[in-house]
Write a protein that holds these residues in place. Structure first.
Motif, PDB file in Angstrom:
ATOM      1  N   TRP A  44       0.813  -1.208   0.000  1.00 10.26           N
ATOM      2  CA  TRP A  44       0.000   0.000   0.000  1.00 10.26           C
ATOM      3  C   TRP A  44       0.848   1.259   0.000  1.00 10.26           C
ATOM      4  O   TRP A  44       0.417   2.312  -0.494  1.00 10.26           O
ATOM      5  CB  TRP A  44      -0.954  -0.011   1.193  1.00 10.26           C
ATOM      6  CG  TRP A  44      -2.051  -1.006   1.028  1.00 10.26           C
ATOM      7  CD1 TRP A  44      -2.259  -2.139   1.746  1.00 10.26           C
ATOM      8  CD2 TRP A  44      -3.085  -0.979   0.030  1.00 10.26           C
ATOM      9  NE1 TRP A  44      -3.348  -2.819   1.282  1.00 10.26           N
ATOM     10  CE2 TRP A  44      -3.883  -2.129   0.225  1.00 10.26           C
ATOM     11  CE3 TRP A  44      -3.409  -0.092  -0.995  1.00 10.26           C
ATOM     12  CZ2 TRP A  44      -4.986  -2.411  -0.566  1.00 10.26           C
ATOM     13  CZ3 TRP A  44      -4.506  -0.372  -1.800  1.00 10.26           C
ATOM     14  CH2 TRP A  44      -5.280  -1.521  -1.580  1.00 10.26           C
ATOM     15  N   VAL A  76       1.517   1.678  -3.646  1.00  9.87           N
ATOM     16  CA  VAL A  76       0.307   2.191  -4.295  1.00  9.87           C
ATOM     17  C   VAL A  76       0.122   3.671  -3.992  1.00  9.87           C
ATOM     18  O   VAL A  76      -0.218   4.478  -4.881  1.00  9.87           O
ATOM     19  CB  VAL A  76      -0.922   1.380  -3.844  1.00  9.87           C
ATOM     20  CG1 VAL A  76      -2.211   2.029  -4.351  1.00  9.87           C
ATOM     21  CG2 VAL A  76      -0.819  -0.058  -4.337  1.00  9.87           C
ATOM     22  N   LYS A 123       0.081   6.638  -6.743  1.00 12.96           N
ATOM     23  CA  LYS A 123      -1.093   7.495  -6.930  1.00 12.96           C
ATOM     24  C   LYS A 123      -0.728   8.979  -6.828  1.00 12.96           C
ATOM     25  O   LYS A 123      -1.440   9.826  -7.370  1.00 12.96           O
ATOM     26  CB  LYS A 123      -2.162   7.148  -5.894  1.00 12.96           C
ATOM     27  CG  LYS A 123      -2.829   5.802  -6.147  1.00 12.96           C
ATOM     28  CD  LYS A 123      -3.680   5.358  -4.971  1.00 12.96           C
ATOM     29  CE  LYS A 123      -4.827   6.300  -4.716  1.00 12.96           C
ATOM     30  NZ  LYS A 123      -5.694   5.813  -3.611  1.00 12.96           N
TER      31      LYS A 123
END
Length: 309
Positions: free
Chosen positions: A34, A37, A41
């Motif tokens: 995460w 990620v 992003k």
């Protein structure tokens, strides 16, 4: 007088400790995922590039249902300008340009992804073997790599394609078989540093098999650079396919590719007065290559350990 033997308890406490350790490992892995990620992003262009590539992939997969006409069917309207019936006009033989553009996405993405899968597989295996074993094995593999890198890639590809013949599958295999050198050197450099780590030395001391050490312990730690290189490789393969098709040595008509659709742009008349024949495929090449490069930039930043806070 002998000492009393120590008793080792093997009750539920050990099982509970192992479960807690496994749970902590899963939490660490999920946290790292995460974090990657989240960093990805934050790269707005990379997210936009990923969205564009997903759309292009869906268009390529569902081309038979999206294309308004058969891309190989002659409509009877030759070199027709864009209209309400043919949104992007028709080519010299009367085929719908929009339908051919949609089907061409299949070819360009297949070449880009297929050739990179082949080149990354070869380069990763050779890099792992070369970096881990060293010695004469490393010397032989690296000298072969240097020989491949000493030739101009485009010229070598042109010679090989002219020998084996132009076709979709030949282009994929040739680009894959000739594009592994960068990945091999990248993986080798990472393995040379990783094999000096304590956990690798401990695995060797414990007698773990070489394949297990290479694929279970070393390969996961070099996947970041491999993924970044692979994304840039997809962009390069799309450009090479377009160049080969433009020169008549790539995907052959009537199969549509963005490269061979640009072949018509060799005419001055087409360049000046029939822009619908070359602007759409040229724009698709630019958009797809930029999108893949943005994804590569985002992955490079997201997988950089120095960027984690």
């Amino acid at each position: 007088m002998s000492a009393a033997p120590m008793k080792v308890e093997s009750g539920p406490g050990i099982g509970t400790a192992l479960q807690e350790a496994a749970q902590q490992k899963i939490e660490v892995e999920e946290t790292y995922f995460w974090m990657v990620v989240r960093k990805f992003k934050m790269h707005k262009l990379a997210v936009a590039g990923l969205f564009v590539m997903v759309v292009l992939t869906l268009v390529a997969v569902f081309a038979p249902w999206i294309a308004p006409y058969d891309p190989y069917k002659l409509t009877g309207t030759f070199e027709g300008a864009p209209s309400s019936k043919y949104w992007l006009g028709t080519d010299q033989t009367g085929r719908d340009m929009l339908s051919r553009l949609i089907y061409a996405a299949r070819v360009s993405l297949a070449v880009g992804i297929g050739s990179v899968v082949i080149s990354v597989t070869i380069g990763t295996l050779l890099g792992l073997v070369s970096g881990f074993f060293g010695g004469w094995i490393d010397m032989v593999i690296m000298r072969i790599t240097d020989i491949f890198m000493s030739f101009p890639q485009l010229m070598l590809i042109l010679v090989v394609v002219s020998m084996v013949g132009p076709s979709l599958w030949n282009v994929i295999f040739i680009l894959g078989l000739l594009g592994w050198t960068t990945v091999a050197r990248l993986v080798r450099g990472s393995v040379l540093s990783l094999k000096q780590m304590d956990y690798i030395k401990a695995g060797v001391a414990l007698g773990l098999g070489t394949p297990r050490i290479l694929f279970n312990h070393i390969l996961p730690n070099v996947m970041g650079p491999i993924l970044v290189n692979a994304t840039f490789g997809v962009a390069g393969a799309i450009l090479l396919e377009a160049s080969l098709s433009f020169l008549g040595l790539g995907v052959q008509p009537p199969t549509a590719s963005w490269g061979n659709m640009l072949t018509d742009a060799q005419s001055l008349t087409v360049l000046t007065s029939q822009q619908w024949l070359w602007v759409p495929p040229g724009m698709m090449i630019i958009i797809s290559v930029l999108s893949v490069n943005f994804i590569g930039d985002g992955l490079r930043d997201a997988l950089d350990p120095k960027s984690f806070k």
